[in-house]
Design an enzyme around this catalytic site. Sequence first.
Site, PDB file in Angstrom:
ATOM      1  N   GLU A 169      33.547 -17.297   5.440  1.00  7.47           N
ATOM      2  CA  GLU A 169      33.501 -16.118   4.569  1.00  7.47           C
ATOM      3  C   GLU A 169      34.408 -15.008   5.088  1.00  7.47           C
ATOM      4  OE1 GLU A 169      29.432 -15.826   2.245  1.00  7.47           O
ATOM      5  OE2 GLU A 169      29.049 -16.114   4.392  1.00  7.47           O
TER       6      GLU A 169
ATOM      7  N   GLU B  34      25.877 -24.063   4.070  1.00  8.11           N
ATOM      8  CA  GLU B  34      24.551 -23.451   3.946  1.00  8.11           C
ATOM      9  C   GLU B  34      23.569 -24.281   3.135  1.00  8.11           C
ATOM     10  OE1 GLU B  34      27.271 -20.022   4.966  1.00  8.11           O
ATOM     11  OE2 GLU B  34      27.384 -21.853   3.782  1.00  8.11           O
TER      12      GLU B  34
END
Length: 445
Positions: A105, A125
Amino acid sequence: MAQLVKLQVRDGVAIVTLDAPPVNTLSDDVVNALSDAFGDIAEQSGIAAVVLVATGQMFSAGSDIRAFGQSATGLRLSALCDLIENCPRPVIAALHATALGGGAELALAAHYRLAVAEAAIGLPEVTLGLIPGAGGTQRLPRLTGAAGALDMLLGGRALAAGPAQKLGLIDGIIAGDVLTAATGFARKLITQSDGPRPTRLRRDRLTDGAVYLQAVTDRRAALGASHLNAPKRLVDCVEAALLLPFDAGQAYAATCLRDCLAHPQSRALRHIFVAERQVAKTLLGRSGGSFAVTPAGQAVVDLVLAALARAASALVAQGEAAARIDDAAMALGLRAGPFGGGDPATGTDLADLQRRLIAAMMAEGGRQIAQGAVADAGAVDALIVHGAGFQRWRGGPMAAAQAFGLLDLRAEMDQWTADDPVWTPPPVMIEALKYADGFDAPELR
């Protein structure tokens, strides 16, 4: 204390180096140090471009799994990504190795991304029952389109630099020294007067709304009646990336993440992730990302499955059909029912039978802990997941039993022991009742 982030300026190019060995985990201290560095850069007029690099085995492994669920940590990382994206000078993330989760990210928030051929980038995730929380679900589709983003997010696997470049995620493959190549790229941007390129403003992969929404519809249909929670939330968030402004989409993703964090599946998946890495290697071997039950571990698995079979026989003696018990066991993911069959019919309610079967497995797991064959409940769960096929999203029989509520389950087991001692509550269960965290209490590890 070691300097986790280093900032130096060379001829107008700021070099931000993440140096938190061994894998540059994004702890609060690291996130704060990165935030300070980018805050300083914004205030210095002599800087024309920024290069973000890292040392060590990985660009960044992302956030520490133990910090998941702590809202302040997630908010800090999200704010850092916004700070990087809003930097008034072009920011180049140069990956010398793999970037995962929050590390990926950070790269998505940069204006340009370079990588060596051996590097990879991924958002895993979903394997923990979660979704990216620092803008990943909103920035990724803006770079790759819906289909590419959904493939990465739902698959949870890291994408090598070459394929990532073809997808639009990586701007260039680096040959030679990473810092030298990235600095050269930065100077080229300066020469060409190329400024920041915020990912949130990218619309080129969102222009064909029909194609984008068809990809969303296809993935949603493919999930169908899946029991898994996080994949469905990911599809919703990627849809939101098209339909909502960036900040609104990110707010929606934050709500979805909070829901995922509170969901029993994520707690179970995080539990088994940690357990796999803590169980003795004499019981569960590990090679790369693969696990294999050893002969000593298989002995524990066999005893737990024997308890399952004994419980199944006790249930048959009470009038339950063997085929239904097999169905219940197979619906837990076990590779075979205790009577050799099992093909659960859709919609069949097997919850009561599963409760009894799980309780029997948990009780035997607890006895194995008492005898010293395994260290704790997590070790039992890791062995049964890998050695018997118990569904990962349930966390193993110890975690699944805990999800029922140990106090209520113990009262039921006290009654079931009249049918067979296999349901006798084990000492570790009695001890776990003393702690709010149950089997996960530090005192029981």
